[in-house]
Design an enzyme around this catalytic site. Sequence first.
Site, PDB file in Angstrom:
ATOM      1  CB  SER A  24     -11.092  -1.171   6.737  1.00 20.44           C
ATOM      2  OG  SER A  24     -11.476  -2.503   6.993  1.00 20.44           O
TER       3      SER A  24
ATOM      4  CG  ASP B 164     -11.225  -4.244  -0.723  1.00 22.66           C
ATOM      5  OD1 ASP B 164     -11.362  -5.375  -0.216  1.00 22.66           O
ATOM      6  OD2 ASP B 164     -11.370  -3.196  -0.083  1.00 22.66           O
TER       7      ASP B 164
ATOM      8  CG  HIS C 137      -9.442  -4.534   2.835  1.00 17.38           C
ATOM      9  ND1 HIS C 137     -10.405  -3.595   2.519  1.00 17.38           N
ATOM     10  CD2 HIS C 137      -9.298  -4.475   4.190  1.00 17.38           C
ATOM     11  CE1 HIS C 137     -10.827  -3.008   3.619  1.00 17.38           C
ATOM     12  NE2 HIS C 137     -10.168  -3.507   4.648  1.00 17.38           N
TER      13      HIS C 137
END
Length: 388
Positions: A152, A328, A361
């Site tokens: 991320s 995601d 995610h």
Amino acid sequence: MIVTPQTYRFDQALPLRSGAVLPAYELVVETHGQLNADKSNAVLICHALNASHHVAGRLADAQGQPLARSEGWWDNMIGPGKAVDTNRWFVIGVNNLGSCFGSTGPTHTNPATGQPWGADFPVVTVEDWVDAQARLLDAMGIHTLAAVMGGSLGGMQTLSWTLQYPERVKHAVVVASAPNLNAENIAFNEVARRAIVTDPDFHDGHYLRHGTLPRRGLRIARMIGHITYLSDDVMNEKFGRTQKPTEGHAVALAEQAYRYSTQAVEFEIESYLRYQGDKFSEYFDANTYLLITRALDYFDPARGYGGRLSAALAKARAKFLLVSFTTDWRFSPARSREIVKALLDNRRDVSYAEIDAPHGHDAFLLDDARYHQAVRAYFEQTVSQGVA
């Protein structure tokens, strides 16, 4: 595996991309494994929004006993015999500037005023974090990293490392990330920020001076963020439209369906989100949230190249592994493939794994044998080449 945080103090001011200068500052660090004789086995882990230096292992109490539920946020990935094997690699976790887990940030004292920095803490960017991390490595006597790895926002830092210090990075592992945020992501961040700054207890970011905390705003910000971390399939499977049991079942179903109260929690998903929001508001700092989401928004290495990512990544010299997850939607596989294409345009060595996982995610933090095996294989077969 018990780990003990260390604090590194830097007395030399750090110039920031905003034009501001951060005076003397501290970084909190944890390390795992042993640095080898030629210092060639160091792996830097970059953390995401609400994580920290505590990437793996457990913390101990005053008697040296492991604390319950104190595992690091990537403990399933990093440790002895794990995908990133600390029997082989010297792993470094560092808490970024502006965070609220020990490194200098808004809750610390501004030396110019003697008051908490609060909203006066300077704007920091991904590039500023990388500069601070490079200074940390200098202090540790490490010039070249065997690998930089992050998921991320940590993946953005990893990418930035290969551009800011290309000669210091041999391998980059970028997980569930993107070359920049799209408009939808920036919009989610802005709604979350507005929830915080409009909280009556925010006091223009100087709430600590008033003895308050904008917990209501933080709760909402976390609830918004958490929705974006989960996939639709996971939310439906885990919660669906399940309602919490009503007291005594005395209320008729029709009446219950139309009853509304600002405090009522009727669906399981509501209860889950409120729990996450309450928990988050007790340990995270509001100004830190504002700073870090802005850093996410600002990151865009292609900005100075007319939006051409291939031109921006021409500086990179590292070999890459990129990993994405099919569900995601916040950092979709298409964004990882943009990075892959830009690297291939520059004839860089790139491996790519797209994992069919249902978790959205959050998948980059969870156990998935295919994902972990891809990382393990990359470290064992590629990163290990040339390391004693």
